[in-house]
Scaffold this active site. Structure first.
Site, PDB file in Angstrom:
ATOM      1  CB  SER A 140       2.484  -0.447   1.096  1.00  0.00           C
ATOM      2  OG  SER A 140       1.090  -0.470   1.334  1.00  0.00           O
ATOM      3  CE1 TYR A 153       2.667   4.820   2.369  1.00  0.00           C
ATOM      4  CE2 TYR A 153       0.997   3.270   1.602  1.00  0.00           C
ATOM      5  CZ  TYR A 153       2.082   3.568   2.405  1.00  0.00           C
ATOM      6  OH  TYR A 153       2.580   2.614   3.256  1.00  0.00           O
TER       7      TYR A 153
END
Length: 254
Positions: A140, A153
């Protein structure tokens, strides 16, 4: 570009929805035979019905036995896989780390990091046997730059980036390329969950506007746009590319 993956065998985790599904459908359109893996039987069925040469296996990426079963099913149906996409992942709570429960932290790393490792470990014998193999992991932009909204995350995806780069070094001499895609904000159920977790409608709208403003292209990405990047990294056009963590982010990290 139709037919780039004729005769190729790919396993895609997280194939039941979002970018995993978009990647599976794109591979199917270009001739790949597919082992589809997801914990959602309903989601998998929805993907499999659109893929003419696919085997669907329901399972959990945190469980080695589920992945070994999927690997065996792939080899039995299609022969050894030479392509692997590890798209399975979770978002986790949008909370500062000190407010997370230990179980929530562990689940994030179990799915995003351990799940990636276990998937690659289960498929590695086939990738070696097939030769000319390629792996694409899912990190990501939050794995390349910190996130105030999703710090845990972000930490898990940063770990995926370093795992990817390390595996690229480990397996380069074997002809196995390992790269990561690092999506920005992509219109998927995961992004919708990020906005929903903000609270009431006003807070959700504010978070959505803030996320959009981070992207110079002033829009969110589409799952198909990330899928096309995955296919490029899997293809022979990327034959001299390994160890890359490639942002697909509308300029967010430019």
């Amino acid at each position: 570009m139709a037919g780039r993956f004729e005769g190729r065998v790919a396993m895609v985790t997280g194939a039941g929805s979002g970018i995993g599904r978009a990647t599976a459908l794109a591979l199917a359109r270009e001739g790949a035979r597919l082992l589809l893996f997801d914990r959602s039987a309903v989601g998998l069925a929805g993907t499999a019905t659109q893929c003419p040469h696919a085997e669907a296996v329901t399972g959990d990426v945190t469980k080695a036995e589920d992945l070994e079963a999927a690997a065996a099913a792939c080899a039995a149906r299609f022969g050894p896989a030479d392509l692997l996409v590890t798209a399975a992942g979770i978002l986790g709570p949008a909370l500062p780390p000190e407010l997370l429960e230990e179980a929530e932290w562990n689940q994030l790393f179990d799915v995003n990091v351990k799940g990636t490792w276990l998937t690659i470990r289960a498929m590695l014998p086939q990738l070696r046997e097939a030769g000319r193999s390629a792996i694409v992991t899912f990190a990501s932009t939050a794995g390349l730059a910190g996130s105030a909204t999703l710090p845990a995350y972000s930490a898990s995806k940063g770990a995926v980036v370093m795992l990817t780069r390390s595996l690229a070094l480990v397996h380069a001499a074997e002809g196995i390329r390992v790269n990561a895609v690092c999506p920005g904000s992509i219109e998927t159920p995961m992004l919708e969950a990020t906005f929903a977790s903000a609270g009431d409608e006003l807070a959700q709208a504010a978070r959505q506007a803030a996320f959009r403003a981070r992207h110079p292209m002033q829009r969110f990405g589409q799952a198909d746009e990330v899928a096309e990047t995955v296919l490029f990294l899997l293809s022979d056009a990327a034959a001299f590319i390994t160890g890359v963590a490639l942002p697909v982010d509308g300029g967010r990290l430019a």
